[in-house]
Design a protein around this motif. Sequence first.
Motif, PDB file in Angstrom:
ATOM      1  N   GLY A   8       0.882  -1.136  -0.045  1.00 16.06           N
ATOM      2  CA  GLY A   8      -0.013   0.055  -0.117  1.00 16.06           C
ATOM      3  C   GLY A   8       0.906   1.296   0.008  1.00 16.06           C
ATOM      4  O   GLY A   8       2.077   1.303   0.140  1.00 16.06           O
ATOM      5  N   PHE A   9       0.381   2.488  -0.377  1.00 19.36           N
ATOM      6  CA  PHE A   9       0.835   3.760  -0.471  1.00 19.36           C
ATOM      7  C   PHE A   9       1.464   4.069   0.641  1.00 19.36           C
ATOM      8  O   PHE A   9       2.588   4.788   0.665  1.00 19.36           O
ATOM      9  N   LYS A  10       0.724   3.914   1.822  1.00 21.21           N
ATOM     10  CA  LYS A  10       1.110   4.565   3.251  1.00 21.21           C
ATOM     11  C   LYS A  10       2.435   4.065   3.647  1.00 21.21           C
ATOM     12  O   LYS A  10       3.372   4.655   4.122  1.00 21.21           O
ATOM     13  N   ALA A  11       2.633   2.596   3.179  1.00 18.34           N
ATOM     14  CA  ALA A  11       3.765   2.016   3.750  1.00 18.34           C
ATOM     15  C   ALA A  11       4.942   2.102   3.177  1.00 18.34           C
ATOM     16  O   ALA A  11       6.125   2.184   3.549  1.00 18.34           O
ATOM     17  N   ARG A 218       9.131 -15.703  12.300  1.00 16.10           N
ATOM     18  CA  ARG A 218       8.544 -14.945  13.107  1.00 16.10           C
ATOM     19  C   ARG A 218       9.098 -13.507  13.624  1.00 16.10           C
ATOM     20  O   ARG A 218       8.154 -12.739  13.932  1.00 16.10           O
ATOM     21  N   VAL A 219      10.295 -13.654  13.478  1.00 13.16           N
ATOM     22  CA  VAL A 219      11.202 -12.109  13.793  1.00 13.16           C
ATOM     23  C   VAL A 219      10.971 -11.318  12.471  1.00 13.16           C
ATOM     24  O   VAL A 219      10.662 -10.174  12.797  1.00 13.16           O
ATOM     25  N   TRP A 220      10.760 -11.686  11.418  1.00 14.78           N
ATOM     26  CA  TRP A 220      10.561 -11.160  10.304  1.00 14.78           C
ATOM     27  C   TRP A 220       9.159 -10.571  10.362  1.00 14.78           C
ATOM     28  O   TRP A 220       8.938  -9.170   9.788  1.00 14.78           O
ATOM     29  N   SER A 221       8.377 -11.255  10.720  1.00 16.87           N
ATOM     30  CA  SER A 221       6.965 -10.638  10.598  1.00 16.87           C
ATOM     31  C   SER A 221       6.695  -9.671  11.554  1.00 16.87           C
ATOM     32  O   SER A 221       5.999  -8.698  11.508  1.00 16.87           O
ATOM     33  N   MET A 224       8.373  -6.756  10.074  1.00 18.50           N
ATOM     34  CA  MET A 224       7.471  -6.041   9.006  1.00 18.50           C
ATOM     35  C   MET A 224       6.138  -5.248   9.397  1.00 18.50           C
ATOM     36  O   MET A 224       5.642  -4.490   8.829  1.00 18.50           O
ATOM     37  N   SER A 225       5.524  -5.900  10.593  1.00 16.48           N
ATOM     38  CA  SER A 225       4.532  -5.384  11.294  1.00 16.48           C
ATOM     39  C   SER A 225       4.736  -4.012  11.607  1.00 16.48           C
ATOM     40  O   SER A 225       3.906  -3.036  11.664  1.00 16.48           O
ATOM     41  N   LEU A 226       5.970  -3.663  12.367  1.00 21.89           N
ATOM     42  CA  LEU A 226       6.311  -2.304  12.661  1.00 21.89           C
ATOM     43  C   LEU A 226       6.473  -1.665  11.507  1.00 21.89           C
ATOM     44  O   LEU A 226       6.204  -0.424  11.705  1.00 21.89           O
ATOM     45  N   CYS A 227       6.872  -1.793  10.298  1.00 24.42           N
ATOM     46  CA  CYS A 227       7.306  -1.102   9.126  1.00 24.42           C
ATOM     47  C   CYS A 227       5.957  -0.694   8.383  1.00 24.42           C
ATOM     48  O   CYS A 227       5.953   0.514   8.096  1.00 24.42           O
ATOM     49  N   VAL A 228       4.908  -1.764   8.168  1.00 24.99           N
ATOM     50  CA  VAL A 228       3.723  -1.534   7.153  1.00 24.99           C
ATOM     51  C   VAL A 228       2.434  -1.410   8.185  1.00 24.99           C
ATOM     52  O   VAL A 228       1.538  -1.240   7.631  1.00 24.99           O
ATOM     53  N   PHE A 233      -0.243  -6.186   7.605  1.00 30.93           N
ATOM     54  CA  PHE A 233       0.605  -7.106   7.238  1.00 30.93           C
ATOM     55  C   PHE A 233      -0.184  -8.628   7.432  1.00 30.93           C
ATOM     56  O   PHE A 233       0.083  -9.447   6.904  1.00 30.93           O
ATOM     57  N   ALA A 234      -1.025  -8.517   8.594  1.00 28.94           N
ATOM     58  CA  ALA A 234      -1.804  -9.755   8.865  1.00 28.94           C
ATOM     59  C   ALA A 234      -2.611 -10.142   7.821  1.00 28.94           C
ATOM     60  O   ALA A 234      -2.720 -11.383   7.752  1.00 28.94           O
ATOM     61  N   GLN A 235      -3.152  -8.984   7.056  1.00 25.80           N
ATOM     62  CA  GLN A 235      -4.079  -9.482   5.852  1.00 25.80           C
ATOM     63  C   GLN A 235      -3.230  -9.873   4.731  1.00 25.80           C
ATOM     64  O   GLN A 235      -3.998 -10.592   4.088  1.00 25.80           O
ATOM     65  N   LEU A 236      -1.747  -9.977   4.709  1.00 29.29           N
ATOM     66  CA  LEU A 236      -1.112 -10.396   3.378  1.00 29.29           C
ATOM     67  C   LEU A 236      -0.629 -11.721   3.278  1.00 29.29           C
ATOM     68  O   LEU A 236      -0.488 -12.370   2.574  1.00 29.29           O
ATOM     69  N   ASN A 237      -0.710 -12.317   4.661  1.00 28.04           N
ATOM     70  CA  ASN A 237      -0.591 -13.878   4.778  1.00 28.04           C
ATOM     71  C   ASN A 237       0.806 -14.141   4.216  1.00 28.04           C
ATOM     72  O   ASN A 237       0.765 -15.018   3.286  1.00 28.04           O
ATOM     73  N   LEU A 238       2.024 -13.544   4.561  1.00 29.07           N
ATOM     74  CA  LEU A 238       3.088 -13.673   3.838  1.00 29.07           C
ATOM     75  C   LEU A 238       4.152 -14.583   4.712  1.00 29.07           C
ATOM     76  O   LEU A 238       4.029 -14.426   5.865  1.00 29.07           O
ATOM     77  N   SER A 239       5.159 -15.315   4.172  1.00 35.10           N
ATOM     78  CA  SER A 239       5.695 -16.222   4.957  1.00 35.10           C
ATOM     79  C   SER A 239       7.189 -15.834   5.314  1.00 35.10           C
ATOM     80  O   SER A 239       7.853 -16.310   6.147  1.00 35.10           O
ATOM     81  N   GLY A 240       7.933 -15.028   4.191  1.00 33.68           N
ATOM     82  CA  GLY A 240       9.028 -14.609   4.726  1.00 33.68           C
ATOM     83  C   GLY A 240       9.597 -13.800   3.603  1.00 33.68           C
ATOM     84  O   GLY A 240       8.921 -13.525   2.340  1.00 33.68           O
ATOM     85  N   PRO A 241      10.912 -13.142   3.577  1.00 38.23           N
ATOM     86  CA  PRO A 241      11.607 -12.280   2.639  1.00 38.23           C
ATOM     87  C   PRO A 241      11.763 -13.028   1.369  1.00 38.23           C
ATOM     88  O   PRO A 241      12.045 -12.234   0.323  1.00 38.23           O
TER      89      PRO A 241
END
Length: 301
Positions: A8-11, A218-221, A224-228, A233-241
Amino acid sequence: MLSLDIFGFKALWSPYFLVILLALTTAFFLITTIFRKNFVDSEPLSVKQIILFITAMGLLYTIKGSPLDLMGHLVFYIHGISMVLFVFLVPPLFILAIPSWLWRWFLNMNIVKPVFRLFTKPVVALLLFNGFFSFYHIPIVFDHVMQNGFLHAGYSILLFVLAIFMWWLLICPLPEYKSLNGIKKVAFIFVNSILITPACALIIFSDTSLYATYHDPRVWSQAMSLCVGSSTFAQLNLSGPELFSSMTLVDDQRLGGVVMKIIQEVIFAVVLGQVFFEWYRNDQEESEREMKKHLLNPTIE
C-alpha cells in the motif's frame, strides 16, 4: 517474486514522515531568513547551502520514507546501502548546509558547548561512532532493534548524532572549532576506515545467515508489522522475505557487507582528496608568503 505494491501507498511512501521533513525544511528556511536579522555578521543562505540542505532532506526521505526503507526489511543489501548513506553522506551535507552564524549561535549555548566540545574530541568521536555502528550490527542487537519501533528510531537518531560529531572533525565550517588539519585528518580517515572493517568483515565472511530478521519468519513478521502496520501485514499472509528476492540469504548478506564497505570507502576517498587539495593549497600559500617576505626583507650576506 511479489511486488511491493501489496503493502500500500502509506507503507511505501510514509506520508507522515514526509510532512515532518517538509515542516523541518520550512522551519530551517524561516530561521535562516527571519532569525538571522538579529545577528550582525549573519549572511543569507548561499545557493550552495540551499542545494545541500534540500539534497540532504531528499536523501533522508529516500532512506527512511521511500520504498527503499521497506526494501531494507526484505533484503539485507538494501539495508546496508541505506545505513551507509544515512551516516556517511547525509550528516556532512547537513553540516555544510547550515550557515556559520547559526552554528555559532547553537554551539555557544551554555548547555551545548561543553557537550559538543567533549564529543568532538577525535578519540571520543572515533570510538563512539564506530563502536555504536559495529554494536548495531551484532546479530542479537540488530534483531532486537528491528523488532522495536522506539529502539529503532532511537538508535537511528543516536547514530546520526554520533555521525555528526565524527564528520565535524573532517569538515568543520568554523575556524575556531577546527582541531584537525593536514596529516591529522588523513590519520583520522584511515583509523575510521579500519575501525568499521570488523563489522563489515563479520557480515561478508559469514557462512550462515546472521540475522533472524531475514531468516526467521516470526522475527521477520514482527519487524514487518512495525514497518507496514500490524493490521495491513496480517491481511497479506506472507511467509518470509524470500518471496521478494531470488538471492540466497547468505549471498544477500555478503553483498550487504560489501556495499557498506565500498560506499564508505568511496565517500572517504572523496574527502581524502579534498584534504590533500586543501593541504597542498595551504602549503602553496605559505610558500608564497615566505617568498614575499624574503623579497621585501632580503637577508644581507
